[in-house]
Design an enzyme around this catalytic site. Structure first.
Site, PDB file in Angstrom:
ATOM      1  N   TYR A 168      32.359  -2.260 -63.390  1.00 37.09           N
ATOM      2  CA  TYR A 168      31.304  -1.583 -64.151  1.00 37.09           C
ATOM      3  C   TYR A 168      30.612  -2.524 -65.455  1.00 37.09           C
ATOM      4  O   TYR A 168      29.121  -2.607 -65.341  1.00 37.09           O
ATOM      5  CB  TYR A 168      32.053  -0.377 -64.843  1.00 37.09           C
ATOM      6  CG  TYR A 168      31.153   0.819 -64.576  1.00 37.09           C
ATOM      7  CD1 TYR A 168      29.985   0.885 -64.189  1.00 37.09           C
ATOM      8  CD2 TYR A 168      31.880   2.350 -64.854  1.00 37.09           C
ATOM      9  CE1 TYR A 168      29.276   2.068 -63.857  1.00 37.09           C
ATOM     10  CE2 TYR A 168      31.167   3.462 -64.426  1.00 37.09           C
ATOM     11  CZ  TYR A 168      29.803   3.372 -64.166  1.00 37.09           C
ATOM     12  OH  TYR A 168      29.361   4.567 -63.857  1.00 37.09           O
ATOM     13  N   GLU A 175      22.538  -5.726 -64.279  1.00 35.98           N
ATOM     14  CA  GLU A 175      21.167  -4.848 -64.356  1.00 35.98           C
ATOM     15  C   GLU A 175      20.396  -5.264 -65.598  1.00 35.98           C
ATOM     16  O   GLU A 175      19.186  -5.321 -65.538  1.00 35.98           O
ATOM     17  CB  GLU A 175      21.637  -3.532 -64.403  1.00 35.98           C
ATOM     18  CG  GLU A 175      22.124  -2.906 -63.042  1.00 35.98           C
ATOM     19  CD  GLU A 175      22.888  -1.461 -63.137  1.00 35.98           C
ATOM     20  OE1 GLU A 175      22.273  -0.619 -63.837  1.00 35.98           O
ATOM     21  OE2 GLU A 175      23.923  -1.262 -62.337  1.00 35.98           O
TER      22      GLU A 175
HETATM   23  C1  LIG Z   1      14.685   7.112 -65.009  1.00 40.01           C
HETATM   24  C2  LIG Z   1      15.285   5.675 -65.569  1.00 40.01           C
HETATM   25  C3  LIG Z   1      16.781   5.811 -65.735  1.00 40.01           C
HETATM   26  C4  LIG Z   1      17.212   4.776 -66.547  1.00 40.01           C
HETATM   27  C5  LIG Z   1      18.828   5.244 -67.150  1.00 40.01           C
HETATM   28  C6  LIG Z   1      19.101   4.030 -67.888  1.00 40.01           C
HETATM   29  C7  LIG Z   1      20.589   4.498 -68.337  1.00 40.01           C
HETATM   30  C8  LIG Z   1      21.778   3.675 -67.581  1.00 40.01           C
HETATM   31  C9  LIG Z   1      23.104   3.920 -68.176  1.00 40.01           C
HETATM   32  C10 LIG Z   1      23.755   3.758 -66.906  1.00 40.01           C
HETATM   33  C11 LIG Z   1      24.450   2.770 -66.266  1.00 40.01           C
HETATM   34  C12 LIG Z   1      25.239   2.470 -65.122  1.00 40.01           C
HETATM   35  C13 LIG Z   1      24.983   1.283 -64.473  1.00 40.01           C
HETATM   36  C14 LIG Z   1      25.669   1.235 -63.253  1.00 40.01           C
HETATM   37  O1  LIG Z   1      24.709   1.230 -62.073  1.00 40.01           O
HETATM   38  C15 LIG Z   1      26.649   0.153 -62.695  1.00 40.01           C
HETATM   39  C16 LIG Z   1      27.512   0.080 -61.740  1.00 40.01           C
HETATM   40  O2  LIG Z   1      27.489   1.202 -60.954  1.00 40.01           O
HETATM   41  S1  LIG Z   1      28.317  -1.168 -61.480  1.00 40.01           S
HETATM   42  C17 LIG Z   1      29.625  -0.857 -60.306  1.00 40.01           C
HETATM   43  C18 LIG Z   1      30.776  -0.198 -60.992  1.00 40.01           C
HETATM   44  N1  LIG Z   1      30.680   1.347 -60.988  1.00 40.01           N
HETATM   45  C19 LIG Z   1      31.559   2.417 -60.608  1.00 40.01           C
HETATM   46  O3  LIG Z   1      32.695   1.920 -60.349  1.00 40.01           O
HETATM   47  C20 LIG Z   1      31.247   3.638 -60.981  1.00 40.01           C
HETATM   48  C21 LIG Z   1      30.418   4.118 -59.711  1.00 40.01           C
HETATM   49  N2  LIG Z   1      30.003   5.425 -59.654  1.00 40.01           N
HETATM   50  C22 LIG Z   1      30.820   6.452 -59.504  1.00 40.01           C
HETATM   51  O4  LIG Z   1      31.944   6.501 -59.535  1.00 40.01           O
HETATM   52  C23 LIG Z   1      30.150   7.626 -59.564  1.00 40.01           C
HETATM   53  O5  LIG Z   1      28.963   7.584 -59.426  1.00 40.01           O
HETATM   54  C24 LIG Z   1      30.347   8.452 -60.960  1.00 40.01           C
HETATM   55  C25 LIG Z   1      29.674   9.740 -61.014  1.00 40.01           C
HETATM   56  C26 LIG Z   1      30.427   7.748 -62.132  1.00 40.01           C
HETATM   57  C27 LIG Z   1      31.829   9.048 -60.626  1.00 40.01           C
HETATM   58  O6  LIG Z   1      32.346  10.149 -61.008  1.00 40.01           O
HETATM   59  P1  LIG Z   1      33.086  11.287 -60.228  1.00 40.01           P
HETATM   60  O7  LIG Z   1      33.473  12.474 -61.232  1.00 40.01           O
HETATM   61  O8  LIG Z   1      32.235  11.727 -58.795  1.00 40.01           O
HETATM   62  O9  LIG Z   1      34.290  10.578 -59.866  1.00 40.01           O
HETATM   63  P2  LIG Z   1      35.496  10.782 -58.664  1.00 40.01           P
HETATM   64  O10 LIG Z   1      35.042   9.679 -57.882  1.00 40.01           O
HETATM   65  O11 LIG Z   1      36.733  10.780 -59.412  1.00 40.01           O
HETATM   66  O12 LIG Z   1      35.231  12.274 -58.151  1.00 40.01           O
HETATM   67  C28 LIG Z   1      35.507  13.594 -58.799  1.00 40.01           C
HETATM   68  C29 LIG Z   1      35.724  14.452 -57.747  1.00 40.01           C
HETATM   69  O13 LIG Z   1      34.589  14.639 -56.828  1.00 40.01           O
HETATM   70  C30 LIG Z   1      34.823  14.285 -55.587  1.00 40.01           C
HETATM   71  N3  LIG Z   1      33.805  13.638 -54.970  1.00 40.01           N
HETATM   72  C31 LIG Z   1      32.858  12.922 -55.553  1.00 40.01           C
HETATM   73  N4  LIG Z   1      31.904  12.347 -54.715  1.00 40.01           N
HETATM   74  C32 LIG Z   1      32.231  12.893 -53.399  1.00 40.01           C
HETATM   75  C33 LIG Z   1      31.791  12.580 -52.222  1.00 40.01           C
HETATM   76  N5  LIG Z   1      30.777  11.800 -51.870  1.00 40.01           N
HETATM   77  N6  LIG Z   1      32.511  13.238 -51.232  1.00 40.01           N
HETATM   78  C34 LIG Z   1      33.784  13.876 -51.342  1.00 40.01           C
HETATM   79  N7  LIG Z   1      34.104  14.084 -52.490  1.00 40.01           N
HETATM   80  C35 LIG Z   1      33.490  13.544 -53.656  1.00 40.01           C
HETATM   81  C36 LIG Z   1      36.175  13.532 -55.710  1.00 40.01           C
HETATM   82  O14 LIG Z   1      36.939  13.447 -54.475  1.00 40.01           O
HETATM   83  C37 LIG Z   1      36.862  14.130 -56.608  1.00 40.01           C
HETATM   84  O15 LIG Z   1      37.396  15.314 -56.210  1.00 40.01           O
HETATM   85  P3  LIG Z   1      38.669  15.757 -56.526  1.00 40.01           P
HETATM   86  O16 LIG Z   1      39.076  15.547 -58.195  1.00 40.01           O
HETATM   87  O17 LIG Z   1      38.903  17.205 -56.038  1.00 40.01           O
HETATM   88  O18 LIG Z   1      39.816  14.729 -55.995  1.00 40.01           O
END
Ligand SMILES: CCCCCCCCCCCCC[C@@H](O)CC(=O)SCCNC(=O)CCNC(=O)[C@H](O)C(C)(C)COP(=O)(O)OP(=O)(O)OC[C@H]1O[C@@H](n2cnc3c(N)ncnc32)[C@H](O)[C@@H]1OP(=O)(O)O
Length: 246
Positions: A168, A175
């Protein structure tokens, strides 16, 4: 996540039974859709990883890499908009706000920075966020896929909730450095800016907008990072944390 088992109030009246059946079918349909979606996304990011590795092994440089992989990147990153839809319609139980910030910042990077400002496409920072995003997404989508299939290998679960600790900040650094590298070109060309006088009588300076975007990482990124740390505690250590709904 969508479940094929829905809670019912019991009773067994015919209307209630029909409603329960409808919910169960919807649950099964949503799960099938999510499995297909996550498999497609895992495959897409794997194709990207292979294309990047092949390019580097054949050419021995990262210059020109972005141009080679840009179509695949744009397609699969844009397709991630559906994640916000999944939360909004309730088939995935996670925050629309958190997912929306994550997805919109990525789409912004792809279309309004890297695609639009060609001069920065060979920057090292672009390669940094590309590699980081690719590793993250292969892990994340394969985690969701195996989880939905109820066959989740522990190392994928471990990777999903540990890799981000380093990835992250590394992705954010890539970015921010890329936006920073774009600033001089944005200033010089006036891209996406609107100068006065014009028929709408509105002015917009993309250069300052980008500075605001960079500044907005300061309050927004820690929220995403802490969200992931909470998820990590919940999933890996079984801690129950009550989060506020948005
Ligand atoms: C208009 C201009 C806008 C400019 C905005 C500027 C501000 C920017 C600030 C932000 C910076 C972000 C930078 C970023 O891009 C950098 C990177 O990504 S670097 C790489 C590292 N990143 C990561 O590791 C994070 C990646 N992202 C995520 O993980 C997700 O997007 C996030 C929303 C952060 C995750 O949250 P979530 O709550 O979904 O976490 P979980 O994975 O634990 O899931 C929770 C429960 O939901 C179920 N789930 C989610 N998605 C799915 C799916 N596709 N299919 C099935 N199930 C899904 C998951 O299983 C969990 O369910 P349960 O609890 O029942 O098991």
């Amino acid at each position: 996540m969508a479940s094929s088992e829905e809670d019912g109030a019991g009773g067994g009246g015919s209307l209630e039974e029909k409603e329960k059946g409808r919910k169960r079918r919807l649950g099964a349909l949503a799960t099938a859709w999510l499995i297909g979606y996550n498999i497609a996304m895992t495959a897409g990011w794997l194709v990207l990883a292979i294309a990047m590795a092949r390019f580097y092994m054949q050419k021995g440089t990262y210059k020109g890499l972005y141009k080679t992989i840009q179509k695949t990147l744009k397609f699969f990153q844009t397709f991630a908009v559906l994640e916000v839809v999944h939360c909004a319609v309730g088939i995935v139980h996670t925050s629309v706000l958190v997912t929306g910030v994550q997805v919109s910042s990525r789409i912004f990077m792809v279309w309004f920075i890297t695609h639009s400002i060609k001069q920065i496409q060979n920057e090292e920072s672009v390669i940094l966020f590309l590699v980081v995003w690719t590793v993250t997404e292969i892990t994340r989508y394969s985690f969701y896929t195996f989880n939905l299939l109820n066959h989740l290998p522990y190392f994928i679960k471990w990777a999903r909730y540990n890799f981000f600790i380093i990835l992250y900040p590394a992705g954010v650094a890539g970015e921010l450095l890329t936006i920073y590298a774009a600033l001089p070109y944005v200033k010089k060309t006036g891209i996406f800016s609107l100068r006065l006088p014009n028929k709408y009588n509105v002015s917009f300076d993309y250069y300052y907008f980008l500075i605001i975007v960079m500044a907005s990482y300061i309050p927004l990124f820690p929220q995403l990072y802490f969200h992931m740390l909470w998820q990590r505690r919940k999933v890996l250590h079984g801690e129950v944390i009550v989060e506020k709904d948005d």
